[in-house]
Write a protein that holds these residues in place. Structure first.
Motif, PDB file in Angstrom:
ATOM      1  N   ALA A   1       0.841  -1.206   0.000  1.00 63.41           N
ATOM      2  CA  ALA A   1       0.000   0.000   0.000  1.00 63.41           C
ATOM      3  C   ALA A   1       0.875   1.256   0.000  1.00 63.41           C
ATOM      4  N   GLU A   2       0.359   2.299  -0.612  1.00 61.74           N
ATOM      5  CA  GLU A   2       1.030   3.602  -0.616  1.00 61.74           C
ATOM      6  C   GLU A   2       0.629   4.350   0.649  1.00 61.74           C
ATOM      7  N   ILE A   3       1.536   4.424   1.608  1.00 66.55           N
ATOM      8  CA  ILE A   3       1.185   5.053   2.887  1.00 66.55           C
ATOM      9  C   ILE A   3       1.855   6.410   3.083  1.00 66.55           C
ATOM     10  N   GLU A   4       2.749   6.790   2.198  1.00 66.72           N
ATOM     11  CA  GLU A   4       3.471   8.047   2.384  1.00 66.72           C
ATOM     12  C   GLU A   4       2.513   9.251   2.353  1.00 66.72           C
ATOM     13  N   ASN A   5       1.563   9.236   1.399  1.00 67.25           N
ATOM     14  CA  ASN A   5       0.605  10.343   1.330  1.00 67.25           C
ATOM     15  C   ASN A   5      -0.265  10.399   2.577  1.00 67.25           C
ATOM     16  N   GLU A   6      -0.624   9.241   3.104  1.00 66.58           N
ATOM     17  CA  GLU A   6      -1.443   9.212   4.312  1.00 66.58           C
ATOM     18  C   GLU A   6      -0.682   9.751   5.523  1.00 66.58           C
ATOM     19  N   ILE A   7       0.607   9.452   5.615  1.00 66.05           N
ATOM     20  CA  ILE A   7       1.435   9.999   6.699  1.00 66.05           C
ATOM     21  C   ILE A   7       1.481  11.517   6.596  1.00 66.05           C
ATOM     22  N   VAL A   8       1.646  12.033   5.387  1.00 66.17           N
ATOM     23  CA  VAL A   8       1.683  13.490   5.187  1.00 66.17           C
ATOM     24  C   VAL A   8       0.347  14.115   5.581  1.00 66.17           C
ATOM     25  N   GLU A   9      -0.770  13.482   5.204  1.00 72.38           N
ATOM     26  CA  GLU A   9      -2.092  13.996   5.578  1.00 72.38           C
ATOM     27  C   GLU A   9      -2.283  14.016   7.086  1.00 72.38           C
ATOM     28  N   ILE A  10      -1.831  12.973   7.754  1.00 70.81           N
ATOM     29  CA  ILE A  10      -1.963  12.922   9.215  1.00 70.81           C
ATOM     30  C   ILE A  10      -1.116  14.019   9.853  1.00 70.81           C
ATOM     31  N   LYS A  11       0.102  14.203   9.365  1.00 65.34           N
ATOM     32  CA  LYS A  11       0.958  15.269   9.904  1.00 65.34           C
ATOM     33  C   LYS A  11       0.320  16.638   9.697  1.00 65.34           C
ATOM     34  N   ASP A  12      -0.242  16.868   8.503  1.00 59.97           N
ATOM     35  CA  ASP A  12      -0.899  18.149   8.226  1.00 59.97           C
ATOM     36  C   ASP A  12      -2.084  18.369   9.163  1.00 59.97           C
ATOM     37  N   SER A  13      -2.870  17.330   9.404  1.00 58.36           N
ATOM     38  CA  SER A  13      -4.027  17.495  10.292  1.00 58.36           C
ATOM     39  C   SER A  13      -3.579  17.761  11.721  1.00 58.36           C
TER      40      SER A  13
ATOM     41  N   ILE B   1      -2.474  24.535  15.421  1.00 57.23           N
ATOM     42  CA  ILE B   1      -2.725  25.937  15.072  1.00 57.23           C
ATOM     43  C   ILE B   1      -4.096  26.379  15.567  1.00 57.23           C
ATOM     44  N   LEU B   2      -5.122  25.546  15.351  1.00 56.66           N
ATOM     45  CA  LEU B   2      -6.463  25.896  15.809  1.00 56.66           C
ATOM     46  C   LEU B   2      -6.539  26.003  17.325  1.00 56.66           C
ATOM     47  N   SER B   3      -5.845  25.131  18.041  1.00 55.88           N
ATOM     48  CA  SER B   3      -5.866  25.233  19.494  1.00 55.88           C
ATOM     49  C   SER B   3      -5.131  26.492  19.948  1.00 55.88           C
ATOM     50  N   GLY B   4      -4.098  26.901  19.204  1.00 56.80           N
ATOM     51  CA  GLY B   4      -3.421  28.161  19.520  1.00 56.80           C
ATOM     52  C   GLY B   4      -4.338  29.356  19.321  1.00 56.80           C
ATOM     53  N   TYR B   5      -5.116  29.347  18.225  1.00 56.73           N
ATOM     54  CA  TYR B   5      -6.078  30.423  18.006  1.00 56.73           C
ATOM     55  C   TYR B   5      -7.144  30.436  19.094  1.00 56.73           C
TER      56      TYR B   5
END
Length: 141
Positions: free
Chosen positions: A98-110, A116-120
């Motif tokens: 499975a291609e999991i690299e994109n999913e890791i990037v999505e999880i990191k972004d979220s 950031i939202l908790s800081g705001y």
């Protein structure tokens, strides 16, 4: 106890299932709850209350035992800076090819968006809705 197990199971489903299947897995969980309630009514009608209570312990006990064999979610591991284990967990969950690299990037972004939202939210509470310590020490007029 079973409510806590079900809610932790729901969180595990939402964190481990792929985005395109997440809604279906949540729906299957809800269908399982409804079928469980229906079966408890049927068992309650057929058996005494003691035996129906004993039968009701089975499914949550199975879920409790089986959750010990599930790995931590990749989201939890990335939030705790365990990136290598997150890759291994996703590889185990998604399969060898499975291609999991994109999913890791999505999880990191979220996770970054969550920070950031908790800081705001902190800024909003501190500056927009000020609560001053002096307000507790007002003198009587």
């Amino acid at each position: 106890i079973s409510d806590g197990i079900i809610f932790s199971f729901l969180e595990h489903i939402s964190e481990t299932s792929p985005g395109r299947l997440r809604g279906a897995f949540g729906a299957f969980n809800q269908i399982g709850i409804v079928v469980g309630i229906l079966s408890s009514y049927i068992i309650g009608h057929a058996l005494s209350w003691r035996w129906s209570a004993i039968a009701g312990v089975g499914p949550p006990a199975c879920m409790f035992v089986l959750m010990f064999f599930m790995p931590e979610t990749a989201r939890w591991l990335l939030a705790h800076l365990k990136e290598e284990r997150a890759y291994k967990t996703l590889r185990w969950l998604r399969g060898k090819y499975a291609e999991i690299e994109n999913e890791i990037v999505e999880i990191k972004d979220s996770l970054v968006r969550k920070i950031i939202l908790s800081g705001y939210l902190v800024i909003f509470v501190m500056y927009i809705l000020p609560i001053h310590c002096n307000s507790f020490h007002l003198e009587k007029a």
